[in-house]
Design an enzyme around this catalytic site. Structure first.
Site, PDB file in Angstrom:
ATOM      1  N   MET A   1       0.822  -1.182   0.000  1.00  0.00           N
ATOM      2  CA  MET A   1       0.000   0.000   0.000  1.00  0.00           C
ATOM      3  C   MET A   1       0.859   1.236   0.000  1.00  0.00           C
ATOM      4  O   MET A   1       1.751   1.357   0.806  1.00  0.00           O
ATOM      5  CB  MET A   1      -0.809   0.104   1.263  1.00  0.00           C
ATOM      6  CG  MET A   1      -1.411  -1.168   1.638  1.00  0.00           C
ATOM      7  SD  MET A   1      -2.281  -0.992   3.128  1.00  0.00           S
ATOM      8  CE  MET A   1      -3.405  -2.287   2.945  1.00  0.00           C
ATOM      9  N   GLU A 169      -2.594  -4.058  -3.142  1.00  0.00           N
ATOM     10  CA  GLU A 169      -2.740  -2.680  -3.620  1.00  0.00           C
ATOM     11  C   GLU A 169      -2.429  -2.535  -5.093  1.00  0.00           C
ATOM     12  O   GLU A 169      -2.268  -1.422  -5.597  1.00  0.00           O
ATOM     13  CB  GLU A 169      -1.839  -1.755  -2.802  1.00  0.00           C
ATOM     14  CG  GLU A 169      -2.154  -1.780  -1.327  1.00  0.00           C
ATOM     15  CD  GLU A 169      -1.300  -0.811  -0.539  1.00  0.00           C
ATOM     16  OE1 GLU A 169      -0.993   0.265  -1.058  1.00  0.00           O
ATOM     17  OE2 GLU A 169      -0.944  -1.143   0.596  1.00  0.00           O
ATOM     18  N   GLY A 170      -2.312  -3.644  -5.781  1.00  0.00           N
ATOM     19  CA  GLY A 170      -2.032  -3.601  -7.208  1.00  0.00           C
ATOM     20  C   GLY A 170      -2.169  -4.996  -7.785  1.00  0.00           C
ATOM     21  O   GLY A 170      -2.269  -5.978  -7.064  1.00  0.00           O
TER      22      GLY A 170
END
Length: 445
Positions: A1, A169-170
């Site tokens: 994050m 987060e990706g």
């Protein structure tokens, strides 16, 4: 994050006794968030056992496992200044560092009643699966690598962690339910309790974790109320602060209706780009939230290194909550009986081989803006022109770079100067390892 520091130290403070999870205070550890924004090595992330000396912290998500399929199709972890594939040996044919020296730290913390999990993802992790079958097989890998299984690649040696944390987060958003279900399937026949947690950002629903949160059971959710408009600094703005939406989700949509929601908070002004509030403000927010929402579990802090450097923010918030009705006695150091942990002294963490990383000398250059810049991570590839934070300086990649330390002999990086606005910096959730702390808040009667 980008907004959450996990393997450094994510601190979650839970106000009281959790029924679903025995967390009281939780904090991420492993990313050395402080080291990402400062150059004074004395306050860099310490060994995990250092943070288990009193009762301020109850749960440690180790951050991060940020590579799912690396060399040899094996995952890899990066724990910043504590253990990485740059400073430590790797298992043959893989990029997984051998961090088995941490086994005694992990077992020491567990002997003090702490929950120690592995956090997957982080700000630099692009995690994804192509099918349910691949995700399920990865669940087998994580079980055998960190949890109750067995295998040739065990980065923490014989230590058995207490569960997993998803800080995605990706990457992709699909097939994660199959991964969690496979972990749950293994855990169902185990002789100990295993936990599954997640760390979404506060905008509801979370862009990457929203689907899996609705599909499988979680024990706790550490919502990052920082680096977003819905952060702690907007607590008094009903159009921004959205804990009520997370509470509604917990009671009406979540598979586990006893899931606890934690307020994720920066442990210092330099721990996140925005969202930091002082101890008294955070304590008041926690107590008010607890009085209104039964799903409230406590406070999560990012991260341990930042909390310790900020006048023990973790202990201060826990004590403030206790004085407000969340407990009885203040945090106090504990004595470690030698009989229960032969490698641990009675007043200090178990001794391990030193794995501190010497600070890389930097050259004088113009100061740089570190707003929104993540910390350098050893097992992430960077393209020319990308920027990172390392030892309190902003660095720019000259060309493609992998595992070459900024300021190191390879000369891959240009020193763009000392960061001038750390409050605006976004320390990567994966820099030097730090523990996250979660404090548990007793449920209101």
């Amino acid at each position: 994050m980008a907004s959450f520091f996990l393997t450094s130290v994510l601190s979650a403070l839970s106000l009281g006794a959790l029924q679903a999870i025995a967390f009281d205070n939780s904090r991420y550890w492993g990313q050395n968030s402080y080291g990402a924004t400062h150059s004074d090595t004395a306050n860099f992330q310490k060994s995990l056992a250092t943070y288990c000396q009193d009762d301020s912290i109850d749960a440690f998500p180790i951050a991060f496992l940020n590579v799912f399929f690396g060399a040899g199709n094996e995952p890899s972890i990066d724990l910043s200044n504590i253990c990485s594939n740059v400073d430590d040996p790797v298992f043959p044919g893989t990029s997984m560092p051998d961090c088995s020296f941490l086994a005694s730290d992990i077992e020491f913390c567990q002997s003090k009643g702490k929950i120690v999990t592995i956090s997957l993802g982080g700000a630099t992790g692009a995690a994804s699966f192509t099918s349910d079958a691949q995700a399920s097989a990865f669940g087998d890998t994580i079980w055998n690598t960190f949890l109750g299984g067995s295998g040739s690649v065990r980065p923490f040696g014989g230590a058995v962690l207490d569960g997993i944390d998803l800080d995605i987060e990706g990457g992709g958003t699909t097939h994660f339910a199959a991964f969690v279900n496979q972990i749950r399937s293994h855990a169902s026949g185990a002789n100990k309790k295993y936990y599954v947690t997640a760390a979404p950002q506060c905008p509801f629903p979370d862009a990457f974790l929203g689907t899996v949160l609705n599909a499988v059971a979680f024990d706790a959710v550490y919502v990052q109320f920082y680096n977003n408009f819905c952060g702690l600094t907007n607590f008094n703005n009903p159009n921004a602060w959205d804990f009520d939406q997370w509470d509604t989700w917990a009671k009406n949509t979540a598979v586990n209706k006893n899931v606890k929601i934690y307020i994720g908070a920066p442990a210092s002004p330099t721990a996140a780009g925005s969202g930091y509030v002082d101890v008294s403000t955070l304590a008041n927010i926690a107590l008010e939230t607890r009085s209104q929402f039964s799903s409230f579990g406590g406070i999560m802090l990012w991260d341990a290194s930042q909390a310790f450097a900020n006048n023990r923010f973790d202990a201060a918030i826990k004590n403030a909550i206790r004085q407000g009705g969340g407990g009885s006695s203040p945090s106090a150091p504990v004595t470690v009986p030698t009989s229960s942990h032969t490698t641990a002294p009675t007043t200090a963490p178990p001794s391990t081989t030193s794995h501190s990383t010497t600070a890389v000398p930097t050259t004088t250059a113009q100061s740089g803006s570190c707003a929104g810049v993540a910390a350098w991570v050893s097992n992430v590839a960077y393209n020319g022109g990308q920027t990172v934070i390392y030892n309190g300086h902003l660095w720019t990649a000259k060309w493609w770079s992998f595992a070459d330390v900024p300021g190191g002999p390879a000369g891959d990086w240009t020193d763009s100067g000392a960061c001038t606005s750390f409050a605006a910096a976004v320390p990567t959730a994966r820099v030097a390892p730090e523990p996250a702390t979660v404090a548990s808040v007793p449920t209101a009667a």
